[in-house]
Scaffold this motif. Structure first.
Motif, PDB file in Angstrom:
ATOM      1  N   GLU A  12      -2.024   7.781   3.950  1.00 14.46           N
ATOM      2  CA  GLU A  12      -2.075   6.393   4.273  1.00 14.46           C
ATOM      3  C   GLU A  12      -1.081   5.272   3.865  1.00 14.46           C
ATOM      4  O   GLU A  12      -1.191   4.326   4.827  1.00 14.46           O
ATOM      5  CB  GLU A  12      -3.795   5.799   3.673  1.00 14.46           C
ATOM      6  CG  GLU A  12      -3.659   5.794   2.351  1.00 14.46           C
ATOM      7  CD  GLU A  12      -4.015   7.003   1.388  1.00 14.46           C
ATOM      8  OE1 GLU A  12      -4.246   6.821   0.377  1.00 14.46           O
ATOM      9  OE2 GLU A  12      -4.165   8.036   1.996  1.00 14.46           O
ATOM     10  N   ARG A  20       0.743  -1.277   0.013  1.00 14.79           N
ATOM     11  CA  ARG A  20       0.207  -0.128  -0.148  1.00 14.79           C
ATOM     12  C   ARG A  20       0.857   1.307  -0.013  1.00 14.79           C
ATOM     13  O   ARG A  20       0.497   2.282  -0.680  1.00 14.79           O
ATOM     14  CB  ARG A  20      -0.970   0.039   1.249  1.00 14.79           C
ATOM     15  CG  ARG A  20      -2.135  -1.188   1.171  1.00 14.79           C
ATOM     16  CD  ARG A  20      -3.027  -1.254   2.237  1.00 14.79           C
ATOM     17  NE  ARG A  20      -3.896  -2.245   1.912  1.00 14.79           N
ATOM     18  CZ  ARG A  20      -4.839  -2.661   2.872  1.00 14.79           C
ATOM     19  NH1 ARG A  20      -4.802  -2.035   3.955  1.00 14.79           N
ATOM     20  NH2 ARG A  20      -5.666  -3.619   2.837  1.00 14.79           N
ATOM     21  N   ALA A  31       1.478   3.722   6.927  1.00 19.38           N
ATOM     22  CA  ALA A  31       1.152   3.073   8.115  1.00 19.38           C
ATOM     23  C   ALA A  31       2.223   2.043   8.620  1.00 19.38           C
ATOM     24  O   ALA A  31       2.190   1.570   9.522  1.00 19.38           O
ATOM     25  CB  ALA A  31      -0.272   2.254   7.489  1.00 19.38           C
ATOM     26  N   ARG A  62       0.605   9.622  -0.659  1.00 19.79           N
ATOM     27  CA  ARG A  62      -0.609   9.449  -0.053  1.00 19.79           C
ATOM     28  C   ARG A  62      -0.427   9.344   1.485  1.00 19.79           C
ATOM     29  O   ARG A  62       0.289   8.160   1.789  1.00 19.79           O
ATOM     30  CB  ARG A  62      -1.722   8.767  -0.553  1.00 19.79           C
ATOM     31  CG  ARG A  62      -1.926   9.491  -1.981  1.00 19.79           C
ATOM     32  CD  ARG A  62      -3.493   8.849  -2.602  1.00 19.79           C
ATOM     33  NE  ARG A  62      -3.474   7.487  -2.351  1.00 19.79           N
ATOM     34  CZ  ARG A  62      -2.908   6.180  -3.326  1.00 19.79           C
ATOM     35  NH1 ARG A  62      -2.628   6.883  -4.474  1.00 19.79           N
ATOM     36  NH2 ARG A  62      -3.217   5.235  -3.111  1.00 19.79           N
TER      37      ARG A  62
END
Length: 242
Positions: free
Chosen positions: A170, A98, A173, A168
């Motif tokens: 996020e 991600r 994480a 981005r």
């Protein structure tokens, strides 16, 4: 025969390795933390570092299979869970994918390792094979780069947020999870090495193992320093990654 170091002196010798040889001192890493990497260079680092990340639980499974006590196996098992995840918590490998997506790398190109350059693959495979072939405590000693990781990870979060805002948020994480995982892992690994390496010869082998791991991390950045600007740009152009 040399006299064994005290636990305090031994720990100091281990920390000296990080002070001298940890990869935060590599020119590419310095450029990263100065905000000087081009998007293609940072994407190349993310994509190639993923090959290292996905092999960490493989390495940890090898070590787990050698640990002699159930108590230590229970603690070590958490490392594998942290990376491979479980139902309801996909773990660090998914988090790194991600991160790639947040930086503009398609998931498929992360998962199929299409962007991994051969010299990075060679360095990571050498580390896994080292842990496979060495006594378990020496393999554990090689993992003690975790001693030096928490401060670096904390800095990296701030650097990415401030200097690479096109990623981005996020996607960060993975790093946030390592803020509490790495110190826990380092404490357990250090406990094992200090407990088991009681002769000067064993202590020196542990220091050599940690030095080797630092060399592996350094070699990954060396490979990217030479290859990434050209190769990553070429591959990204072929794959349509902007």
């Amino acid at each position: 025969m040399k006299e064994a170091w005290s636990k305090e002196a031994f720990m100091m010798e281990l920390r000296k390795v990080g002070e001298a040889r940890y990869h935060d001192k590599h020119p590419l890493h310095l450029r990263m933390h100065e905000g000087k990497l081009l998007p293609a260079e940072l994407r190349a680092w993310i994509a190639n570092r993923f090959y290292y990340q996905k092999n960490i639980p493989v390495k940890d499974a090898i070590v787990l299979s050698k640990l002699p006590s159930k108590e230590d196996r229970r603690l070590w098992l958490q490392r594998i869970i942290d990376h491979d995840g479980r139902e309801g918590d996909e773990g660090g490998i998914e988090a790194w994918i991600r991160l790639g997506e947040a930086a503009g790398i398609p998931r498929e190109d992360m998962v199929n390792e299409r962007l991994v350059i051969p010299s990075v693959r060679f360095a990571v495979d050498a580390y896994v094979n080292f842990c496979r072939n060495q006594p378990w405590v020496i393999a554990v000693a090689s993992s003690l780069t975790e001693l030096f990781a928490p401060i670096l990870v904390s800095q990296r979060i701030a650097v990415f947020e401030e200097l690479y805002p096109w990623i981005r948020p996020e996607g960060l994480a993975y790093f946030r999870g390592r803020l509490h995982q790495a110190p826990r892992d380092a404490d357990h690994g250090l406990e094992l090495v200090l407990r088991e390496c009681t002769s000067r010869r064993e202590q020196e082998l542990a220091i050599a193992a940690l030095s080797f791991k630092c060399d592996v991390l350094w070699a990954i950045l060396d490979a990217l320093s030479w290859s990434a600007p050209r190769e990553a740009a070429h591959r990204h152009e072929q794959l349509g990654v902007v």
